[in-house]
Write a protein that holds these residues in place. Structure first.
Motif, short mmCIF file in Angstrom:
data_model
loop_
_atom_site.label_atom_id
_atom_site.label_comp_id
_atom_site.label_asym_id
_atom_site.label_seq_id
_atom_site.Cartn_x
_atom_site.Cartn_y
_atom_site.Cartn_z
N ARG A 1 -51.55 91.05 56.63
CA ARG A 1 -50.29 90.79 57.32
C ARG A 1 -49.15 91.62 56.71
O ARG A 1 -49.24 92.06 55.57
CB ARG A 1 -49.91 89.32 57.20
CG ARG A 1 -51.05 88.39 57.56
CD ARG A 1 -50.55 87.15 58.19
NE ARG A 1 -50.65 87.21 59.62
CZ ARG A 1 -49.95 86.45 60.46
NH1 ARG A 1 -49.08 85.60 60.02
NH2 ARG A 1 -50.11 86.57 61.76
N ILE A 2 -48.11 91.78 57.50
CA ILE A 2 -46.90 92.43 56.99
C ILE A 2 -45.89 91.32 56.68
O ILE A 2 -45.46 90.60 57.58
CB ILE A 2 -46.29 93.41 58.01
CG1 ILE A 2 -47.29 94.52 58.35
CG2 ILE A 2 -44.98 93.99 57.47
CD1 ILE A 2 -46.78 95.52 59.39
N THR A 3 -45.59 91.15 55.40
CA THR A 3 -44.59 90.17 54.99
C THR A 3 -43.31 90.94 54.65
O THR A 3 -43.35 91.88 53.86
CB THR A 3 -45.06 89.39 53.75
OG1 THR A 3 -46.28 88.72 54.07
CG2 THR A 3 -44.02 88.36 53.32
N ALA A 4 -42.20 90.55 55.27
CA ALA A 4 -40.93 91.19 54.97
C ALA A 4 -40.20 90.35 53.92
O ALA A 4 -40.25 89.12 53.94
CB ALA A 4 -40.08 91.30 56.23
N LEU A 5 -39.55 91.05 53.01
CA LEU A 5 -38.78 90.39 51.96
C LEU A 5 -37.33 90.78 52.17
O LEU A 5 -36.99 91.97 52.11
CB LEU A 5 -39.31 90.88 50.59
CG LEU A 5 -38.74 90.27 49.33
CD1 LEU A 5 -38.94 88.76 49.30
CD2 LEU A 5 -39.41 90.91 48.10
N ILE A 6 -36.50 89.77 52.46
CA ILE A 6 -35.10 90.08 52.71
C ILE A 6 -34.23 89.29 51.73
O ILE A 6 -34.68 88.32 51.12
CB ILE A 6 -34.67 89.76 54.17
CG1 ILE A 6 -34.79 88.27 54.48
CG2 ILE A 6 -35.53 90.55 55.16
CD1 ILE A 6 -34.26 87.89 55.87
N GLY A 7 -33.00 89.72 51.58
CA GLY A 7 -32.08 89.05 50.67
C GLY A 7 -30.98 90.01 50.24
O GLY A 7 -31.14 91.23 50.33
N LEU A 8 -29.89 89.45 49.77
CA LEU A 8 -28.75 90.27 49.37
C LEU A 8 -29.09 91.16 48.18
O LEU A 8 -30.05 90.90 47.47
CB LEU A 8 -27.57 89.36 49.00
CG LEU A 8 -26.86 88.65 50.14
CD1 LEU A 8 -25.76 87.75 49.58
CD2 LEU A 8 -26.27 89.66 51.12
N ASN A 9 -28.25 92.16 47.95
CA ASN A 9 -28.38 93.00 46.76
C ASN A 9 -28.39 92.11 45.52
O ASN A 9 -27.58 91.18 45.40
CB ASN A 9 -27.19 93.97 46.64
CG ASN A 9 -27.14 94.98 47.77
OD1 ASN A 9 -26.06 95.34 48.22
ND2 ASN A 9 -28.27 95.43 48.24
N GLY A 10 -29.32 92.38 44.63
CA GLY A 10 -29.36 91.63 43.37
C GLY A 10 -30.09 90.30 43.46
O GLY A 10 -30.15 89.56 42.48
N SER A 11 -30.68 89.99 44.61
CA SER A 11 -31.35 88.69 44.75
C SER A 11 -32.72 88.66 44.07
O SER A 11 -33.30 87.59 43.91
CB SER A 11 -31.47 88.31 46.23
OG SER A 11 -32.12 89.32 46.96
N GLY A 12 -33.24 89.84 43.70
CA GLY A 12 -34.50 89.85 42.94
C GLY A 12 -35.69 90.45 43.67
O GLY A 12 -36.83 90.33 43.21
N LYS A 13 -35.43 91.15 44.79
CA LYS A 13 -36.53 91.68 45.61
C LYS A 13 -37.36 92.72 44.84
O LYS A 13 -38.59 92.63 44.77
CB LYS A 13 -35.97 92.29 46.91
CG LYS A 13 -35.14 91.32 47.73
CD LYS A 13 -34.57 91.95 48.99
CE LYS A 13 -33.62 93.12 48.74
NZ LYS A 13 -32.36 92.72 48.06
N THR A 14 -36.66 93.72 44.29
CA THR A 14 -37.37 94.76 43.54
C THR A 14 -38.08 94.16 42.33
O THR A 14 -39.22 94.53 42.01
CB THR A 14 -36.37 95.86 43.09
OG1 THR A 14 -35.83 96.48 44.27
CG2 THR A 14 -37.04 96.93 42.24
#
Ligand SMILES: Nc1ncnc2c1ncn2[C@@H]1O[C@H](COP(=O)(O)OP(=O)(O)OP(=O)(O)O)[C@@H](O)[C@H]1O
Ligand SMILES: [Mg+2]
Length: 251
Positions: free
Chosen positions: A32-45
């Motif tokens: 599956r393709i899971t998208a990760l969204i969130g504001l800058n600095g939220s911890g995605k990277t």
């Protein structure tokens, strides 16, 4: 949800004395393709880097791979980083960069004919002509570099692809093709994808599942349709919801 490729339980990451991820629980569905969204600095990277084991963490990240689900890591994890941490002025050509990844023998022995063919095929998958092999990496534009990095991530065939805003710097014309390529890869090879994106139109078009990160925690998870329609954007992005839902990147 269908079968999981990766399960993340109570994941904590502390960097520079600061808690960055604070008890993340998430599942990446196989294929599956899971998208990760969130504001800058939220911890995605940081979450992607934890999956790559590039940052120390507590909690569990379990892979359930291939035919043998006890194997600890996927066959191959492809990664397109948000930014490149190598010396930008490294005197490498695209041929050198791909050659380092594709062949086991030292580069100074030259590139074998089969490897040369593989390089051209990889570039063709991201619509770059063979002449790009001679281009110095430091002279590539941002979008060209992203495409070369995607080509690198496609070899060997990945089981899990981690894409951190992979289309940043790619022009409008190529962006759509870029995501169509990624979605096509997912359909044809079944590769599991975790995609960081600020572009809700990309998320709603291509993702099967969406994780919203806020202050190092999963704020919500839902289908793309629920994310766009519901209150989740407001919870995740607060006042910036308007900008996000109008298809502008959240910056
Ligand atoms: N090595 C580090 N040392 C200290 N703090 C760090 C380190 N790496 C990241 N951080 C901090 O962790 C937080 C999360 O960073 P991260 O890069 O994961 O965010 P992000 O969600 O990817 O943001 P963006 O949308 O801007 O890419 C930020 O506040 C960042 O400053
Ligand atoms: Mg980031």
């Amino acid at each position: 949800m269908n079968q999981a490729l990766v399960t993340i339980r109570d994941l904590h990451v502390t960097l520079g004395g600061q808690p960055i991820l604070r008890g993340v629980n998430a599942t990446l569905g196989r294929g599956r393709i899971t998208a990760l969204i969130g504001l800058n600095g939220s911890g995605k990277t940081t979450l992607l880097r934890a999956i790559l084991k590039e940052v120390p963490y507590t909690g569990r990240i379990d892979f359930h791979c291939g035919h043998d689900h006890r194997r600890p890591t996927p066959q191959h994890v492809g990664y397109v980083p948000q930014k490149l941490n190598i010396e930008a002025r490294l005197p490498l050509t695209v041929r050198d960069l791909l050659g380092l990844a594709l062949q086991r023998r030292p580069l100074f022995l030259g590139v074998g004919r089969r490897t040369a063919r593989e390089m051209e095929d990889l570039l063709a998958r991201v619509w770059l002509p063979p002449s790009f092999l001679e281009r110095p990496v430091e002279k590539l534009s941002g979008g060209e570099l992203q495409r070369v990095l995607l080509a690198l991530a496609l070899h060997p065939q990945p089981e899990l692809l981690l894409l951190d805003e992979p289309a940043a710097g790619i022009d409008f014309q190529h962006e759509e093709k870029f995501y169509d390529l990624i979605a096509g890869l997912n359909r044809t090879t079944g590769v599991t994808i975790l995609l960081v994106s600020h572009d809700i139109s990309v998320v709603s078009k291509h993702a099967h599942h969406v994780l919203c990160l806020k202050d190092g925690q999963v704020q919500c998870e839902a289908s793309p349709q629920e994310i766009v329609a519901g209150e989740m954007l407001a919870q995740t992005f607060g006042a910036e919801k308007a900008a996000f839902s109008h298809h502008h990147p959240v910056r």
